[in-house]
Design an enzyme around this catalytic site. Structure first.
Site, PDB file in Angstrom:
ATOM      1  CB  SER A 166     135.730  -9.927-107.001  1.00  0.00           C
ATOM      2  OG  SER A 166     137.236  -9.407-106.520  1.00  0.00           O
ATOM      3  CG  HIS A 220     134.543 -11.135-111.225  1.00  0.00           C
ATOM      4  ND1 HIS A 220     135.611 -10.896-111.715  1.00  0.00           N
ATOM      5  CD2 HIS A 220     135.002 -11.414-109.825  1.00  0.00           C
ATOM      6  CE1 HIS A 220     136.608 -10.872-110.991  1.00  0.00           C
ATOM      7  NE2 HIS A 220     136.107 -11.227-109.976  1.00  0.00           N
TER       8      HIS A 220
END
Length: 211
Positions: A130, A188
């Site tokens: 991610s 992220h």
């Protein structure tokens, strides 16, 4: 051909994207039970060495800064990561060339890991692509800011630059308000931050005539 240069022909599955999809898929099938959260016997053996552990945990190894990107928790986790990698990454690899794209992908993933460890400190091991995928999303928003993306919920179009800003703010809010959610929100954000620094350092510009 100079792999730092744009591709001469657009490819739906450019080489780095294609190989990342294949490699992630093979590792997932080897280490996870497809429809349950359990690791396979092989996964039980190698996951402790490949997942990203906090530096002070005693289980950290330097290669985990890269290897954690190739482990995923379940089918939904890998599907959405790889789908986003393909949807947004193909345009970036075609624009930048395969070598630069691969360097960018790895560095944003490593940067995401370092920022996550610095902010989170301790906790469960981290897995998933991610962080690097958010770096790819940032690159798409900077290279193609006015290209429209169709949202699923609600089903409305939105320009890529606003989509990226919205996702970044949502991750920041989630990271500050739900630190124990089990999602590495600051990884992220780390992928976004490192991606921005790399794009500025390389002086990469959006193409003049893009759609």
């Amino acid at each position: 051909m100079d792999n730092y240069s744009p591709q001469t022909q657009f490819s739906v599955f450019p080489p780095v994207i294609k190989n990342l999809l294949i490699l992630n898929g093979i590792i997932f099938l080897a280490t996870k039970s497809l429809f349950s959260p359990a690791w396979t016997p092989l996964g039980e053996v190698i996951a402790p060495y490949l997942a990203l552990y906090p530096i002070g945990s005693g289980n950290f190894f330097p290669w985990q800064l890269v290897s954690y990107m190739f482990l995923h928790a379940n089918f939904g986790h890998i599907f959405f990561n790889l789908f986003a990698l393909w949807i947004f990454g193909q345009a970036i690899e075609n624009l930048w060339g395969s070598k630069r794209f691969l360097i960018y992908y790895i560095l944003t993933g490593v940067g995401a890991a370092l920022i996550h460890m610095f902010i989170s400190g301790t906790g469960a091991p981290t897995i998933g692509a991610s962080g690097a995928v958010y770096g790819i999303l940032l690159a798409f928003g900077m290279m193609f800011p006015d290209r429209y993306i169709m949202l699923l919920i609600p089903p409305v179009p939105i320009k890529a630059k606003y989509f990226v800003i919205g996702y970044g703010l949502l991750e920041l809010y989630s990271g500050l308000t739900r630190p124990d959610s089990g999602v590495a929100h600051f990884a992220h954000l780390g992928g976004i931050a490192v991606g921005y620094v790399l794009i500025k350092y390389w002086k990469l510009k959006k193409p003049e005539n893009y759609i």
